[in-house]
Design a protein around this motif. Sequence first.
Motif, PDB file in Angstrom:
ATOM      1  N   PRO A 132      27.386   6.216  41.351  1.00 19.97           N
ATOM      2  CA  PRO A 132      26.486   6.046  42.500  1.00 19.97           C
ATOM      3  C   PRO A 132      27.164   6.230  43.867  1.00 19.97           C
ATOM      4  O   PRO A 132      26.484   6.409  44.873  1.00 19.97           O
ATOM      5  N   TYR A 133      28.474   6.220  43.901  1.00 20.92           N
ATOM      6  CA  TYR A 133      29.210   6.335  45.163  1.00 20.92           C
ATOM      7  C   TYR A 133      29.711   7.737  45.459  1.00 20.92           C
ATOM      8  O   TYR A 133      30.070   8.048  46.590  1.00 20.92           O
ATOM      9  N   PHE A 134      29.781   8.585  44.465  1.00 14.33           N
ATOM     10  CA  PHE A 134      30.388   9.904  44.630  1.00 14.33           C
ATOM     11  C   PHE A 134      29.771  10.715  45.775  1.00 14.33           C
ATOM     12  O   PHE A 134      30.481  11.203  46.654  1.00 14.33           O
ATOM     13  N   ALA A 135      28.472  10.883  45.760  1.00 13.83           N
ATOM     14  CA  ALA A 135      27.812  11.725  46.773  1.00 13.83           C
ATOM     15  C   ALA A 135      28.025  11.160  48.180  1.00 13.83           C
ATOM     16  O   ALA A 135      28.347  11.908  49.113  1.00 13.83           O
ATOM     17  N   ASP A 136      27.863   9.843  48.323  1.00 18.58           N
ATOM     18  CA  ASP A 136      28.027   9.228  49.639  1.00 18.58           C
ATOM     19  C   ASP A 136      29.460   9.360  50.152  1.00 18.58           C
ATOM     20  O   ASP A 136      29.679   9.707  51.313  1.00 18.58           O
ATOM     21  N   LEU A 137      30.426   9.064  49.300  1.00 22.04           N
ATOM     22  CA  LEU A 137      31.820   9.150  49.739  1.00 22.04           C
ATOM     23  C   LEU A 137      32.231  10.587  50.047  1.00 22.04           C
ATOM     24  O   LEU A 137      32.953  10.830  51.022  1.00 22.04           O
ATOM     25  N   ASP A 138      31.775  11.524  49.240  1.00 20.85           N
ATOM     26  CA  ASP A 138      32.101  12.921  49.510  1.00 20.85           C
ATOM     27  C   ASP A 138      31.501  13.373  50.847  1.00 20.85           C
ATOM     28  O   ASP A 138      32.159  14.040  51.643  1.00 20.85           O
TER      29      ASP A 138
END
Length: 168
Positions: A132-138
């Motif tokens: 769930p964090y991948f897109a936001d962090l990228d």
Amino acid sequence: MKKIAIFLTLSAIFFTGCSLADLLVDEVEVHNGLIQKMDGVLMAEENFYNEYWALADDGGIALFVEAYGEFEVSVEELDEYFTDTRFASGQQVFVDEYNDTYKGFMQEYLEKAGEFKDVIESDGYTFEAMEPYFADLDKMTEDYVEMHNKLIDTINLQADYTSEGMSY
């Protein structure tokens, strides 16, 4: 004679657009200190991002957690620099840009990265916990590079204008 010298000094300050407070600020030192702090954030963010991508199910998370801590400290140090440093009036443009855009973004980025770090620490390296964090962090990493470059450009533009004898 003393009154004439004071009058001439104050007149020169007035006509060059300086304020008396600017006389007490070493603009070059302030600029260089700011660049040093900005570079510190840049290096810490890059290290954080590298450790984020280096996470693996067979590896530990200690380096990632340490990188997050260094990133957080560098952002705090930059904020302290903006808060505690006396800037010349011509440097206010990048103080405003920092306060209006950069600072809020960095707080969001650290919050999201901190949540991710907490999940990794509590749940370990699992795709379900991390996904769930991948897109936001990228996206935040991409936005950070743009935000950093924009602020650096503003700082350097101000330095260029000042070195050419212009005010910003």
